[in-house]
Write a protein that holds these residues in place. Structure first.
Motif, PDB file in Angstrom:
ATOM      1  N   LYS A 112      -5.467   6.816   3.214  1.00 36.83           N
ATOM      2  CA  LYS A 112      -6.254   6.328   2.069  1.00 36.83           C
ATOM      3  C   LYS A 112      -6.929   5.002   2.429  1.00 36.83           C
ATOM      4  O   LYS A 112      -8.114   4.809   2.141  1.00 36.83           O
ATOM      5  CB  LYS A 112      -5.368   6.153   0.840  1.00 36.83           C
ATOM      6  N   LEU A 113      -6.194   4.102   3.078  1.00 40.00           N
ATOM      7  CA  LEU A 113      -6.773   2.833   3.512  1.00 40.00           C
ATOM      8  C   LEU A 113      -7.928   3.080   4.472  1.00 40.00           C
ATOM      9  O   LEU A 113      -8.991   2.463   4.359  1.00 40.00           O
ATOM     10  CB  LEU A 113      -5.707   1.957   4.180  1.00 40.00           C
ATOM     11  N   ILE A 115       0.805  -1.226   0.000  1.00 34.65           N
ATOM     12  CA  ILE A 115       0.000   0.000   0.000  1.00 34.65           C
ATOM     13  C   ILE A 115       0.837   1.276   0.000  1.00 34.65           C
ATOM     14  O   ILE A 115       0.332   2.330  -0.365  1.00 34.65           O
ATOM     15  CB  ILE A 115      -1.033   0.034   1.158  1.00 34.65           C
ATOM     16  N   THR A 116       2.120   1.171   0.406  1.00 34.97           N
ATOM     17  CA  THR A 116       2.949   2.379   0.476  1.00 34.97           C
ATOM     18  C   THR A 116       3.974   2.496  -0.639  1.00 34.97           C
ATOM     19  O   THR A 116       4.409   3.591  -0.969  1.00 34.97           O
ATOM     20  CB  THR A 116       3.734   2.443   1.808  1.00 34.97           C
ATOM     21  N   SER A 151       0.046   8.982   4.097  1.00 38.75           N
ATOM     22  CA  SER A 151      -0.968   9.094   3.032  1.00 38.75           C
ATOM     23  C   SER A 151      -1.583   7.745   2.712  1.00 38.75           C
ATOM     24  O   SER A 151      -2.804   7.636   2.529  1.00 38.75           O
ATOM     25  CB  SER A 151      -0.347   9.702   1.772  1.00 38.75           C
ATOM     26  N   ALA A 152      -0.752   6.715   2.653  1.00 36.57           N
ATOM     27  CA  ALA A 152      -1.260   5.374   2.344  1.00 36.57           C
ATOM     28  C   ALA A 152      -2.192   4.881   3.457  1.00 36.57           C
ATOM     29  O   ALA A 152      -3.245   4.293   3.171  1.00 36.57           O
ATOM     30  CB  ALA A 152      -0.099   4.403   2.146  1.00 36.57           C
ATOM     31  N   LYS A 212       4.549   9.568   2.701  1.00 39.39           N
ATOM     32  CA  LYS A 212       4.076   8.473   1.848  1.00 39.39           C
ATOM     33  C   LYS A 212       3.354   7.414   2.690  1.00 39.39           C
ATOM     34  O   LYS A 212       2.273   6.953   2.331  1.00 39.39           O
ATOM     35  CB  LYS A 212       5.282   7.857   1.126  1.00 39.39           C
ATOM     36  N   LEU A 213       3.933   7.063   3.827  1.00 40.49           N
ATOM     37  CA  LEU A 213       3.319   6.084   4.718  1.00 40.49           C
ATOM     38  C   LEU A 213       2.014   6.629   5.299  1.00 40.49           C
ATOM     39  O   LEU A 213       0.988   5.949   5.290  1.00 40.49           O
ATOM     40  CB  LEU A 213       4.292   5.716   5.844  1.00 40.49           C
TER      41      LEU A 213
END
Length: 134
Positions: A124-125, A92-93, A120-121, A117-118
């Motif tokens: 989003k999840l 996912i990242t 945001s992922a 990045k982590l």
């Protein structure tokens, strides 16, 4: 409404939290929910004690305020280690598992771009999960 940042960090056997920029208020907890509850209790106790002793109550606590909770990457990876595998996080990242292991162990701090990045992922999840009805 004022925003007060609560910093949550991994401790030996649980998590500790303190207010960014406001001294004297700390708490511990086994999870984020417990930290949240304990932090509100600690703030209320602090304000009551200030009022009883005639001390000045920090301006941040006058009027309405909101607590925003912040964890470092190592603490997040540790806290959710029983839920997310490194392979799943990689999917996912886009961050490879070896890097995630370094971040989780505290051996290496992620660059700010990797932390975003982590984050945001994970957000989003969370949004995808909130959109699901069963």
């Amino acid at each position: 409404m004022k925003t007060i940042k609560v910093i949550i960090e991994k401790a030996d056997r649980n998590y500790s939290a303190y207010l960014d920029g406001i001294d004297g208020i700390v708490t511990t907890g086994a999870n984020v929910s417990e930290i949240k509850s304990n932090m509100y209790k600690a703030i209320n106790a602090f304000v009551e004690e200030c009022e009883e002793l005639g001390c000045e109550v920090p301006e941040e606590f006058s009027g309405e305020y909101e607590l925003v909770f912040k964890m470092d990457v190592e603490s997040v990876l540790d806290f959710y280690s029983g839920i997310f595998t490194k392979a799943g996080l990689e999917r996912i990242t886009g961050i490879n598992q070896k890097q995630l292991w370094h971040y989780a162990s505290g051996a290496r701090k992620p660059r700010p771009e990797q932390a975003v990045k982590l984050e945001s992922a994970l957000h989003k999840l969370g949004e995808e999960l909130l959109a699901i009805s069963l």
